[in-house]
Enzyme design. Sequence first.
Site, PDB file in Angstrom:
ATOM      1  N   ASP A 216       5.758   0.184  28.817  1.00 31.01           N
ATOM      2  CA  ASP A 216       5.090  -0.129  30.075  1.00 31.01           C
ATOM      3  C   ASP A 216       4.059  -1.188  29.698  1.00 31.01           C
ATOM      4  O   ASP A 216       3.059  -0.868  29.042  1.00 31.01           O
ATOM      5  CB  ASP A 216       4.396   1.118  30.643  1.00 31.01           C
ATOM      6  CG  ASP A 216       3.826   0.854  32.022  1.00 31.01           C
ATOM      7  OD1 ASP A 216       3.200  -0.210  32.206  1.00 31.01           O
ATOM      8  OD2 ASP A 216       4.006   1.696  32.906  1.00 31.01           O
ATOM      9  N   HIS A 217       4.313  -2.428  30.070  1.00 30.43           N
ATOM     10  CA  HIS A 217       3.444  -3.488  29.531  1.00 30.43           C
ATOM     11  C   HIS A 217       2.002  -3.351  30.016  1.00 30.43           C
ATOM     12  O   HIS A 217       1.085  -3.873  29.398  1.00 30.43           O
ATOM     13  CB  HIS A 217       4.018  -4.885  29.823  1.00 30.43           C
ATOM     14  CG  HIS A 217       3.767  -5.399  31.200  1.00 30.43           C
ATOM     15  ND1 HIS A 217       4.531  -5.025  32.280  1.00 30.43           N
ATOM     16  CD2 HIS A 217       2.833  -6.253  31.691  1.00 30.43           C
ATOM     17  CE1 HIS A 217       4.083  -5.637  33.361  1.00 30.43           C
ATOM     18  NE2 HIS A 217       3.052  -6.380  33.038  1.00 30.43           N
ATOM     19  N   HIS A 279       3.584   1.452  36.267  1.00 27.97           N
ATOM     20  CA  HIS A 279       2.220   0.967  36.025  1.00 27.97           C
ATOM     21  C   HIS A 279       1.161   1.745  36.824  1.00 27.97           C
ATOM     22  O   HIS A 279       0.111   2.112  36.288  1.00 27.97           O
ATOM     23  CB  HIS A 279       2.104  -0.511  36.390  1.00 27.97           C
ATOM     24  CG  HIS A 279       3.227  -1.354  35.877  1.00 27.97           C
ATOM     25  ND1 HIS A 279       3.766  -1.185  34.621  1.00 27.97           N
ATOM     26  CD2 HIS A 279       3.919  -2.381  36.447  1.00 27.97           C
ATOM     27  CE1 HIS A 279       4.732  -2.078  34.447  1.00 27.97           C
ATOM     28  NE2 HIS A 279       4.851  -2.806  35.524  1.00 27.97           N
TER      29      HIS A 279
HETATM   30  C1  BG6 Z   1       6.357  -5.970  36.499  1.00 26.28           C
HETATM   31  C2  BG6 Z   1       6.989  -5.958  37.867  1.00 26.28           C
HETATM   32  O1  BG6 Z   1       6.610  -4.769  35.832  1.00 26.28           O
HETATM   33  O2  BG6 Z   1       4.963  -6.148  36.650  1.00 26.28           O
HETATM   34  C3  BG6 Z   1       6.695  -7.240  38.606  1.00 26.28           C
HETATM   35  O3  BG6 Z   1       8.394  -5.811  37.703  1.00 26.28           O
HETATM   36  C4  BG6 Z   1       5.203  -7.469  38.660  1.00 26.28           C
HETATM   37  O4  BG6 Z   1       7.230  -7.213  39.908  1.00 26.28           O
HETATM   38  C5  BG6 Z   1       4.614  -7.370  37.272  1.00 26.28           C
HETATM   39  O5  BG6 Z   1       4.980  -8.757  39.187  1.00 26.28           O
HETATM   40  C6  BG6 Z   1       3.114  -7.439  37.321  1.00 26.28           C
HETATM   41  O6  BG6 Z   1       2.653  -7.522  36.010  1.00 26.28           O
HETATM   42  P1  BG6 Z   1       1.286  -8.243  35.668  1.00 26.28           P
HETATM   43  O7  BG6 Z   1       1.114  -8.040  34.218  1.00 26.28           O
HETATM   44  O8  BG6 Z   1       1.457  -9.686  36.063  1.00 26.28           O
HETATM   45  O9  BG6 Z   1       0.271  -7.578  36.511  1.00 26.28           O
END
Ligand code: BG6
Length: 525
Positions: A216-217, A279
């Site tokens: 989960d980044h 997230h």
């Molecule tokens: C991803 C989603 O996991 O997270 C995207 O699939 C979203 O739709 C993105 O735009 C948002 O990530 P961050 O790091 O830009 O907030």
Amino acid sequence: MAAKTEDFWTHIQAEVMDKAKGASGEATSCGIEHAENPCAIVIFGATGDLTARMLLPAMCRLMRYGAMPDNFAIIGASRTELSSEAFRERMRGALTEEGQEYEYLETFGDLAKRLFYCHVQFDDPSSFKGLADCLQEKDKEFGLGGNRVFYLAVPPEAYEDISRGLGEAGLSRSEGNGSFARMVVEKPFGHDLASAQKLDRVLHKSFDEDQIFRIDHYLAKETVQNIMIFRFANSIFEPMWNRDFIESVRITAVESLGVEHRAGYYDHAGVLRDMFQNHMMQLLSLSAMEPPSAFEGNMIRDEKSKVFRSLRPFSEETLARHLVLGQYTSGSIEGHKVPAYLDEPGVAADSRTPTFAAMKVFIDNWRWHGVPFYVTSGKRLAAKRTEIVVKFREVPCSMFGRQLGDQISGNTLTLGIQPREEISLTFQTKMPGPKVCLRSVLMNFDYNQGVTGPFLEAYDKVLLDCMLGDHTLFWRQDGVNLCWSFLAPALEAADSARKDDLLSFYRAGSWGPQEVRRLMEGAKG
Ligand code: BG6
């Protein structure tokens, strides 16, 4: 005697300044771990977008910081037939494309010496034999000790074939010399509880739970990692972190981007699967969890699972009051006209997929009973903003009633995740002047103040932790299942015939549908 008093204050002041070095503007850095164990990193789907855009730049940065193991090799594995040389050229080209930093190229020269390609037909078990041969060869050439990290940068439909292929080729098991085999999986982990459990059974046929790293980044974002440090390394906030002092918690991750080139995936997923199941649930658990007894992967994930288990399930009745779904219509963002979701390329003309959701969530445990958590995420909103806002209760009774009226707003603590990486606290002060007037002021801390790096991007951290074997920032399957169960009624409602009643529309560039106000009514339940 006077000298002694002076010494005392000088000492105290020196101690405070020493502790606050980073905050006082003096540059400090935190250092970086070095992955000790040699290993091969096999990227399935290496010819895809993710490898060139995220994974290789991440490895270039890790190499520059000296975090990569001394001995490693990267093997791109994909269905396209390519030589290693052609693969390297392709990657070099991608890294020089517009938007990539020129500085990667220097490091890429060194990385390219360890970059190879192996053609693998995912649904053909004999193809994995070729991969096994390639791995053995690189093992010998680079002294990799039989250690392997398999990264699935492929669509989820391919997970099953790859996992089975690796298992049948004997690549998913340690070679018995203390070596490791790890599997890295990207979301989505299924599209509902049943499919997530099915995927899990498939992965577990070849890999044990402690071999699986579910990314989960968000968890790898600096400011998200900081939530636990902020809560559990400060003694002044934790005693107030409960229903006695906190009125509500607002967790928001909104963005101005639309679906970009991902309509094919997004139109089936929608915001609940794309952002909430992963997230948003992680941000919620980090905000609400109990302190684990040690900063250790499984202990932390145990505490998160307890939060997920305590989420009050949606009922038919609360679903109508506590969930708002929205889809964007055309509008303008930062002066640019943007199309409606329905006009985005690849979106079905009659799509009812929600691109926005806001929900009021309750956690039924001793700490949080009765405190609403407002969780909101959406695309094409006025700006990108991810933050956790904790609203503390108002003072129990105002002694300033005669001068100021009865209302004194409660303190607000904001943990800014992105793009503003900051922590701020509002509090009341007297407005300087002859009368008694109150003003709310803001105390602000910029997260990056006085730090010289190295700074890791989310994918750098994820890759490094996989090589280190640290599960702290990864999902465990019980958490995945619990979150799918919790979201099931909302997903069913959004997918069913009732979706037309539930779905509101909002203008691109606004802050979402008006109906969100409904959530604020009857805050207690
Ligand atoms: C991803 C989603 O996991 O997270 C995207 O699939 C979203 O739709 C993105 O735009 C948002 O990530 P961050 O790091 O830009 O907030």
